[in-house]
Each structure stands twice: as structure tokens, then as C-alpha cells.
Design an enzyme around this catalytic site. Sequence first.
Site, mmCIF file in Angstrom:
data_model
loop_
_atom_site.group_PDB
_atom_site.id
_atom_site.type_symbol
_atom_site.label_atom_id
_atom_site.label_comp_id
_atom_site.label_asym_id
_atom_site.label_seq_id
_atom_site.Cartn_x
_atom_site.Cartn_y
_atom_site.Cartn_z
ATOM 1 N N LYS A 13 29.374 38.952 20.504
ATOM 2 C CA LYS A 13 29.033 37.649 19.895
ATOM 3 C C LYS A 13 27.528 37.531 19.630
ATOM 4 O O LYS A 13 27.111 37.146 18.540
ATOM 5 C CB LYS A 13 29.484 36.487 20.805
ATOM 6 C CG LYS A 13 30.970 36.493 21.115
ATOM 7 C CD LYS A 13 31.364 35.338 22.004
ATOM 8 C CE LYS A 13 30.750 35.369 23.386
ATOM 9 N NZ LYS A 13 31.172 36.511 24.233
ATOM 10 N N ARG A 88 33.735 27.139 26.182
ATOM 11 C CA ARG A 88 34.458 28.127 26.997
ATOM 12 C C ARG A 88 35.634 27.491 27.725
ATOM 13 O O ARG A 88 36.375 28.195 28.403
ATOM 14 C CB ARG A 88 33.506 28.731 28.032
ATOM 15 C CG ARG A 88 32.943 30.100 27.646
ATOM 16 C CD ARG A 88 31.876 30.447 28.658
ATOM 17 N NE ARG A 88 31.637 31.819 28.867
ATOM 18 C CZ ARG A 88 30.563 32.483 28.418
ATOM 19 N NH1 ARG A 88 29.687 31.883 27.644
ATOM 20 N NH2 ARG A 88 30.383 33.742 28.731
ATOM 21 N N ARG A 123 24.476 47.711 28.120
ATOM 22 C CA ARG A 123 23.764 46.572 27.513
ATOM 23 C C ARG A 123 22.368 46.417 28.124
ATOM 24 O O ARG A 123 22.176 46.523 29.324
ATOM 25 C CB ARG A 123 24.546 45.277 27.732
ATOM 26 C CG ARG A 123 23.744 44.054 27.273
ATOM 27 C CD ARG A 123 24.577 42.909 26.837
ATOM 28 N NE ARG A 123 25.328 42.292 27.903
ATOM 29 C CZ ARG A 123 26.120 41.232 27.708
ATOM 30 N NH1 ARG A 123 26.240 40.699 26.502
ATOM 31 N NH2 ARG A 123 26.788 40.710 28.702
ATOM 32 N N ARG A 156 21.079 42.805 32.667
ATOM 33 C CA ARG A 156 21.476 41.492 33.194
ATOM 34 C C ARG A 156 22.097 41.638 34.578
ATOM 35 O O ARG A 156 22.919 42.519 34.778
ATOM 36 C CB ARG A 156 22.487 40.832 32.241
ATOM 37 C CG ARG A 156 21.811 39.990 31.178
ATOM 38 C CD ARG A 156 22.776 39.456 30.168
ATOM 39 N NE ARG A 156 23.948 38.780 30.716
ATOM 40 C CZ ARG A 156 24.833 38.115 29.973
ATOM 41 N NH1 ARG A 156 24.664 38.059 28.663
ATOM 42 N NH2 ARG A 156 25.855 37.525 30.514
ATOM 43 N N ARG A 167 34.219 38.035 35.193
ATOM 44 C CA ARG A 167 33.998 37.274 33.946
ATOM 45 C C ARG A 167 35.156 37.454 32.971
ATOM 46 O O ARG A 167 35.536 36.513 32.271
ATOM 47 C CB ARG A 167 32.669 37.711 33.310
ATOM 48 C CG ARG A 167 31.469 37.225 34.127
ATOM 49 C CD ARG A 167 30.227 38.046 33.873
ATOM 50 N NE ARG A 167 29.761 37.942 32.515
ATOM 51 C CZ ARG A 167 28.947 38.827 31.947
ATOM 52 N NH1 ARG A 167 28.533 39.882 32.613
ATOM 53 N NH2 ARG A 167 28.565 38.649 30.706
HETATM 54 P P1 ADP Z 1 28.393 39.075 23.929
HETATM 55 O O1 ADP Z 1 27.282 38.254 23.325
HETATM 56 O O2 ADP Z 1 29.721 38.807 23.305
HETATM 57 O O3 ADP Z 1 28.426 39.010 25.430
HETATM 58 P P2 ADP Z 1 26.786 41.356 23.042
HETATM 59 O O4 ADP Z 1 26.524 41.029 21.613
HETATM 60 O O5 ADP Z 1 25.643 41.197 23.990
HETATM 61 O O6 ADP Z 1 28.095 40.608 23.590
HETATM 62 O O7 ADP Z 1 27.335 42.859 23.084
HETATM 63 C C1 ADP Z 1 27.642 43.507 24.336
HETATM 64 C C2 ADP Z 1 27.081 44.940 24.326
HETATM 65 O O8 ADP Z 1 27.820 45.706 23.388
HETATM 66 C C3 ADP Z 1 25.621 45.028 23.899
HETATM 67 O O9 ADP Z 1 25.030 46.082 24.600
HETATM 68 C C4 ADP Z 1 25.698 45.328 22.390
HETATM 69 O O10 ADP Z 1 24.557 46.017 21.906
HETATM 70 C C5 ADP Z 1 26.957 46.194 22.329
HETATM 71 N N1 ADP Z 1 27.722 46.031 21.091
HETATM 72 C C6 ADP Z 1 27.927 44.883 20.374
HETATM 73 N N2 ADP Z 1 28.731 45.123 19.309
HETATM 74 C C7 ADP Z 1 29.061 46.456 19.374
HETATM 75 C C8 ADP Z 1 29.887 47.313 18.568
HETATM 76 N N3 ADP Z 1 30.534 46.863 17.493
HETATM 77 N N4 ADP Z 1 29.993 48.628 18.953
HETATM 78 C C9 ADP Z 1 29.348 49.094 20.047
HETATM 79 N N5 ADP Z 1 28.566 48.334 20.845
HETATM 80 C C10 ADP Z 1 28.418 47.035 20.518
HETATM 81 P P1 AMP Z 2 26.941 34.728 28.409
HETATM 82 O O1 AMP Z 2 25.491 35.011 28.192
HETATM 83 O O2 AMP Z 2 27.558 33.943 27.285
HETATM 84 O O3 AMP Z 2 27.728 35.975 28.769
HETATM 85 O O4 AMP Z 2 27.027 33.754 29.681
HETATM 86 C C1 AMP Z 2 26.559 34.197 30.946
HETATM 87 C C2 AMP Z 2 27.053 33.231 32.026
HETATM 88 O O5 AMP Z 2 26.519 31.916 31.780
HETATM 89 C C3 AMP Z 2 28.572 33.024 32.103
HETATM 90 O O6 AMP Z 2 29.212 34.029 32.885
HETATM 91 C C4 AMP Z 2 28.646 31.631 32.750
HETATM 92 O O7 AMP Z 2 28.385 31.707 34.141
HETATM 93 C C5 AMP Z 2 27.461 30.903 32.096
HETATM 94 N N1 AMP Z 2 27.846 30.207 30.847
HETATM 95 C C6 AMP Z 2 27.372 30.449 29.599
HETATM 96 N N2 AMP Z 2 27.931 29.635 28.704
HETATM 97 C C7 AMP Z 2 28.817 28.868 29.395
HETATM 98 C C8 AMP Z 2 29.738 27.850 29.024
HETATM 99 N N3 AMP Z 2 29.877 27.438 27.756
HETATM 100 N N4 AMP Z 2 30.494 27.284 30.006
HETATM 101 C C9 AMP Z 2 30.364 27.651 31.288
HETATM 102 N N5 AMP Z 2 29.525 28.613 31.714
HETATM 103 C C10 AMP Z 2 28.753 29.233 30.772
#
Ligand code: ADP
Ligand code: AMP
Length: 212
Positions: A13, A88, A123, A156, A167
Site C-alpha cells: 500500500k 482498518r 523491508r 521497523r 498483524r
Molecule cells: P504496506 O504499506 O502495505 O505495509 P509496503 O508498501 O511497505 O507495504 O511494502 C512492503 C514491502 O514489500 C516493502 O519492503 C516494499 O518495498 C516491498 N514491495 C512492495 N510492493 C512490492 C512488489 N510488488 N514486489 C515486491 N516487493 C514489493
Molecule cells: P502500518 O504502518 O499501516 O503497517 O501500521 C503499523 C501499526 O500501526 C499497525 O500494526 C497498528 O498497530 C497501527 N495502526 C496503523 N493504522 C491503524 C488503524 N487505522 N487502526 C488501528 N491501528 C492502526
Amino acid sequence: MKLILLGAPGAGKGTQAEFLSKELGIPTISTGNILREAIKNGTPTGLKAKSFMDQGQLVPDEVIIGIVEERVSRDDCRKGYILDGVPRTLHQARELNRFGVAIDQVVSIELDDAVIEARMTGRRVCSGCGESYHIKANPPKIDGICDDCGSPLIVRPDDNAETVRARLAVYHQMTEQLKGYYADLGKLKLVQGHQAIDAVHRDILAALGVSV
Ligand code: ADP
Ligand code: AMP
């Protein structure tokens, strides 16, 4: 355009929101990034959120709703925004309506849990602006440094295998049902996340009916 990116943690995302934000000229509102910033700054919101985040649990709805309500009221949101990681829960989705957020489109990035667990270990996120990288799939130009703001990249704390599994369980229990909620409203599009980053991006633009 008011857009929601849905999907499991690690589905891509944040990566896709970054492209869309630049192309559509609207900000991304990532509640995860806002909460991490609050923790870094030691604010009361950060203190409240930290233990939930460390355990991979959701931060209480009222905290999230307060953050989003304040953020969408700012000037830069007048043309629209991308919600990344929010809503969420069904309660969060309904509360968005209450304070006047009329969502236009919802894209869910679909990805199997097994792929997600593998992705999370690679990541790296920017300690300054929160941008997301991957050591193999999306490396920065200079190792360990953010392309956009030059700050160091970090792992992270909630990207360890155990917390990722927690998660994912929370996603399936609390968040996945939002697909049904938005499908019933005729707003949901599904995009396959198992593809390269640029292919996912292309499919999202097609799903949105946007050409850039
Ligand atoms: P989210 O915001 O949904 O938690 P991220 O955008 O941070 O996910 O993506 C999670 C990890 O996967 C990051 O390290 C990112 O660079 C990698 N990633 C995202 N999209 C792809 C893809 N299509 N193929 C391979 N790796 C990806
Ligand atoms: P994310 O960066 O979106 O993966 O979120 C990291 C963490 O932040 C999650 O595992 C939750 O603990 C918290 N968090 C982020 N967005 C929300 C949301 N909309 N509702 C509840 N918790 C959230």
C-alpha cells in the site's frame, strides 16, 4: 479523488500510495506513519499507541479517528487524498462517513500471507519521511539512505516474523471484512499484488480509470 488503499500489512500500500500521490497531486494519509512520528516525538498519542503497535495489535479506534479527522481537515486535502492503512475496522469506516469523508474508490491489493512474511524481512523504511523500500525489489539508490529526504533507512520494530504473524491475524479478523463493506457500496476494485511493483501500479491506474 478520495481513495482508500486496502490490503494486508506488507501488501504494498505505502509503495503504491507514493506513486499515486505524486501522479494525482494529492497527499497520502498513512496512519502508521503518523503514529510512528508521534512515537518518535514522544507525544501523548505516541505513548498511547506504542504498546499496541509493538504487539502488532490495532491502536484503539478513537485514537485513529481523531488523527484522521484532524488530518483531512487541513488545506492540502481539499483536492482529495489517499488513505493508506485506514480504515482498518468497520467502526473506523463508518466514522469516516460521520465526519463527511465521501470515499470515491477503494483498491484492495491482494497478496498471500506466505509472500507477505517473506517481503517484510526485506523491508526498510525511512526514519525521516517514512518511505518504504525493499532490499531487493525496491532498493534505494544509495545503500541505507532514503532517495527522497536523505535520512537513514531502518528496520521497523514490528517487522519481525512473530509480530508480522500477529498483524496478519488481526488483518484477517478485523480488516478484511471491509472488502465486503465497500463491495456492497460498489466501490471496491481488486488488484493482484503478486506482480512486480510497476505492474501493480499499472493495474491500480487501470482499476481507477486514470491515465497519467
Ligand atoms: P504496506 O504499506 O502495505 O505495509 P509496503 O508498501 O511497505 O507495504 O511494502 C512492503 C514491502 O514489500 C516493502 O519492503 C516494499 O518495498 C516491498 N514491495 C512492495 N510492493 C512490492 C512488489 N510488488 N514486489 C515486491 N516487493 C514489493
Ligand atoms: P502500518 O504502518 O499501516 O503497517 O501500521 C503499523 C501499526 O500501526 C499497525 O500494526 C497498528 O498497530 C497501527 N495502526 C496503523 N493504522 C491503524 C488503524 N487505522 N487502526 C488501528 N491501528 C492502526
